[in-house]
Design a protein around this motif. Structure first.
Motif, PDB file in Angstrom:
ATOM      1  N   PHE A 298       0.825  -1.206   0.000  1.00  0.00           N
ATOM      2  CA  PHE A 298       0.000   0.000   0.000  1.00  0.00           C
ATOM      3  C   PHE A 298       0.862   1.260   0.000  1.00  0.00           C
ATOM      4  CE2 PHE A 298      -1.879   3.386   2.583  1.00  0.00           C
ATOM      5  CZ  PHE A 298      -3.009   3.677   1.837  1.00  0.00           C
TER       6      PHE A 298
ATOM      7  N   LYS B 186       2.094   1.898  -3.526  1.00  0.00           N
ATOM      8  CA  LYS B 186       1.028   2.376  -4.414  1.00  0.00           C
ATOM      9  C   LYS B 186       0.603   3.792  -4.058  1.00  0.00           C
ATOM     10  CE  LYS B 186      -1.058  -2.006  -5.844  1.00  0.00           C
ATOM     11  NZ  LYS B 186      -2.318  -2.788  -5.914  1.00  0.00           N
ATOM     12  N   TRP B 187       0.570   4.109  -2.759  1.00  0.00           N
ATOM     13  CA  TRP B 187       0.154   5.446  -2.335  1.00  0.00           C
ATOM     14  C   TRP B 187       1.169   6.494  -2.794  1.00  0.00           C
ATOM     15  CZ3 TRP B 187      -4.236   7.427  -0.422  1.00  0.00           C
ATOM     16  CH2 TRP B 187      -4.186   8.714   0.111  1.00  0.00           C
TER      17      TRP B 187
ATOM     18  N   CYS C  33      -3.406   3.922  -5.942  1.00  0.00           N
ATOM     19  CA  CYS C  33      -4.475   3.319  -5.153  1.00  0.00           C
ATOM     20  C   CYS C  33      -5.823   3.613  -5.820  1.00  0.00           C
ATOM     21  CB  CYS C  33      -4.467   3.857  -3.725  1.00  0.00           C
ATOM     22  SG  CYS C  33      -3.028   3.340  -2.765  1.00  0.00           S
ATOM     23  N   ASP C  34      -6.615   2.587  -5.983  1.00  0.00           N
ATOM     24  CA  ASP C  34      -7.910   2.736  -6.653  1.00  0.00           C
ATOM     25  C   ASP C  34      -8.805   3.691  -5.872  1.00  0.00           C
ATOM     26  OD1 ASP C  34      -7.054   0.938  -8.506  1.00  0.00           O
ATOM     27  OD2 ASP C  34      -8.006  -0.786  -7.560  1.00  0.00           O
TER      28      ASP C  34
ATOM     29  N   TRP D  89      -8.121   6.673  -5.036  1.00  0.00           N
ATOM     30  CA  TRP D  89      -7.344   7.657  -4.282  1.00  0.00           C
ATOM     31  C   TRP D  89      -6.138   8.108  -5.092  1.00  0.00           C
ATOM     32  CZ3 TRP D  89      -9.511   9.356   0.158  1.00  0.00           C
ATOM     33  CH2 TRP D  89     -10.457   8.532   0.770  1.00  0.00           C
ATOM     34  N   GLU D  90      -6.296   8.210  -6.402  1.00  0.00           N
ATOM     35  CA  GLU D  90      -5.169   8.615  -7.247  1.00  0.00           C
ATOM     36  C   GLU D  90      -4.698  10.027  -6.926  1.00  0.00           C
ATOM     37  OE1 GLU D  90      -7.877   7.210  -8.232  1.00  0.00           O
ATOM     38  OE2 GLU D  90      -7.306   5.313  -9.188  1.00  0.00           O
TER      39      GLU D  90
ATOM     40  N   LYS E   9      -4.643  11.192  -3.940  1.00  0.00           N
ATOM     41  CA  LYS E   9      -4.227  11.133  -2.540  1.00  0.00           C
ATOM     42  C   LYS E   9      -5.185  11.889  -1.620  1.00  0.00           C
ATOM     43  CE  LYS E   9       0.676  10.552  -3.583  1.00  0.00           C
ATOM     44  NZ  LYS E   9       2.053  11.006  -3.337  1.00  0.00           N
TER      45      LYS E   9
ATOM     46  N   ARG F   5      -5.188   9.198   3.689  1.00  0.00           N
ATOM     47  CA  ARG F   5      -4.346   8.000   3.688  1.00  0.00           C
ATOM     48  C   ARG F   5      -4.804   7.000   4.749  1.00  0.00           C
ATOM     49  NH1 ARG F   5      -0.167   5.404   5.848  1.00  0.00           N
ATOM     50  NH2 ARG F   5       1.461   4.543   4.449  1.00  0.00           N
TER      51      ARG F   5
ATOM     52  N   ALA G  93      -7.874   5.257   3.322  1.00  0.00           N
ATOM     53  CA  ALA G  93      -7.502   4.376   2.219  1.00  0.00           C
ATOM     54  C   ALA G  93      -6.763   3.135   2.722  1.00  0.00           C
ATOM     55  CB  ALA G  93      -6.632   5.139   1.218  1.00  0.00           C
TER      56      ALA G  93
ATOM     57  N   TYR H 279      -7.801  -0.772   2.177  1.00  0.00           N
ATOM     58  CA  TYR H 279      -6.869  -1.721   1.566  1.00  0.00           C
ATOM     59  C   TYR H 279      -6.709  -2.959   2.448  1.00  0.00           C
ATOM     60  CZ  TYR H 279      -3.037  -2.944  -1.583  1.00  0.00           C
ATOM     61  OH  TYR H 279      -2.250  -3.568  -2.520  1.00  0.00           O
TER      62      TYR H 279
END
Length: 405
Positions: free
Chosen positions: A124, A127-128, A133-134, A136-137, A139, A238, A241, A245
């Motif tokens: 995670f 990706k973050w 992150c799906d 949460w592109e 952020k 975050r 998210a 995740y």
């Protein structure tokens, strides 16, 4: 249960990955029976009724039955961004993670979920950082320009009242205008219209901060917005998210149990009260030891099973011609084994569906016809024969009791 007498044999044991078991495993009281709820059926199904009730009654969820919730419990993208920053949504994710970890520890005690979650946390973080992150592109931080309000794509100067604006603009246009400015787009159509009307003649910097959606930073492209505000919103996004995740990872680990739960719920919805009670009694009598003692059936010739669950004799297999394969092109080159199954399939749904696709009505004349070309040719020949034949509807004459034709 086999190790209740003594825990000493566990000392010095080595796991599959080469690491030694921790002392906690040795000193754990294995004499205590693992407790499962009635819905969990000794670890075969998940019991997500509490999470379902919380989801149905919270503002971030919606009313649905238990079966629908099981289908959407892992789809976190369906929840709007503004509702994810509420305390209720965070509590919902925490309780869901806690239950899934507890169920995994009780149902699969030899699979260490902590290592999987640790690897998931590292994945995670990567990706973050890359913004992959799906959902949460960005952020969790969306920047809008505070210098102007042109991004609304709606000129409000041509309207005198909010009613005039509501009559001229449809609901979707008002909602898209609010979203383009980073304002809240929820509520009733009247509330959205009032919210959009309040922006007339103002810049985004002059609007009340309560009108903006969660995660929106006004003027982040300029020097007006502080870096601390952006970091605070990003940290809050975050945290949400990361919980999503973790839930997705646990649901993936328990995908087998989740699928079995969906199937069980659909099955129970079709049973009567007496059938449910009978099934509950069967579950009480269920024993893992009995299933383990079942002998494996030796069937190298792949013979069909009889009424007793054992392969039928080979002579009976040959007598019924089950070793002979019949292929039907109309059924999509489906194979039928044995003469009896082949003759019976002409009246079954698969063959009837193929005939309807060919626009050929059902008739015994088409029995034993398996080729599409033969069926079409026979149908054409039958139509030619019927042309000029006696038609009962138009050619037959009858008289009533008074002699009228």
């Amino acid at each position: 249960k086999a190790t209740r007498a003594s825990h000493k044999p566990f000392a010095g044991a080595v796991a599959t990955d080469g690491t030694e078991f921790i002392d906690e495993l040795i000193t754990k009281d294995l004499s205590e029976d693992v407790i499962f709820s009635g819905e969990e059926a000794t670890g075969r199904y998940l019991d997500l009724h509490e999470a379902h009730m919380m989801y149905s009654n919270a503002n971030f969820g919606e009313r649905c039955d238990y079966g629908e919730y099981l289908e959407r419990c892992g789809n976190f993208a369906a929840t709007s961004r503004g509702k994810k920053f509420t305390t209720a949504y965070g509590t919902y994710l925490d309780d869901l993670i806690e239950y899934l970890r507890s169920f995994h520890a009780r149902a699969l005690p030899l699979q260490f979920v902590d290592k999987v979650l640790e690897a998931s946390a590292n994945e995670f973080d990567e990706k973050w950082a890359k913004g992959e992150c799906d959902g949460w592109e960005d952020k969790g931080v969306r920047s809008v320009d505070a210098a102007a309000i042109k991004s609304a794509a709606v000129d409000l100067s041509g309207y005198k009242t909010v009613d005039d604006m509501s009559k001229s603009l449809d609901v979707d246009a008002i909602k898209s205008a609010l979203e383009s400015m980073g304002l809240k787009a929820g509520g009733t159509p009247e509330q959205r219209a009032e919210r959009l009307w309040s922006t007339k003649g103002k810049t985004l910097a002059e609007l009340d901060k309560k009108l903006f959606a969660k995660g929106v930073v006004v003027g982040a492209k300029n020097a007006k917005a502080t870096k601390e505000d952006v970091k605070a919103k990003e940290a809050s996004a975050r945290a949400v998210a990361f919980k999503e995740y973790q839930c997705a990872t646990l649901l993936k680990l328990l995908s087998k149990q989740l699928d079995a739960t969906r199937t069980n719920v659909e099955k129970k919805s079709t049973l009567s009260l007496a059938e449910l009670q009978a099934e509950a009694e069967d579950d009480d009598d269920f024993s893992d030891a009995a299933t383990d003692d079942e002998e494996e059936i030796y069937n190298p010739l792949k013979l069909p099973l009889g009424w007793d669950g054992k392969p039928i004799p080979y002579w009976l297999y040959k007598l019924h011609g089950l070793n002979t394969e019949f292929t039907c092109e109309i059924c999509g080159n489906y194979s039928y084994w044995g003469r009896r199954a082949f003759e019976r399939h002409f009246t079954e749904w698969r063959h009837q569906h193929g005939m309807r696709c060919l626009k050929i009505p059902f008739s015994r004349a088409f029995n034993e016809v398996t080729s599409i070309n033969d069926a079409l040719a026979l149908h054409k020949n039958l139509n030619q024969r019927e042309h000029g034949a006696w038609n009962t509807r138009t050619d037959e004459e009858v008289e009533d009791a008074e002699g009228n034709v």
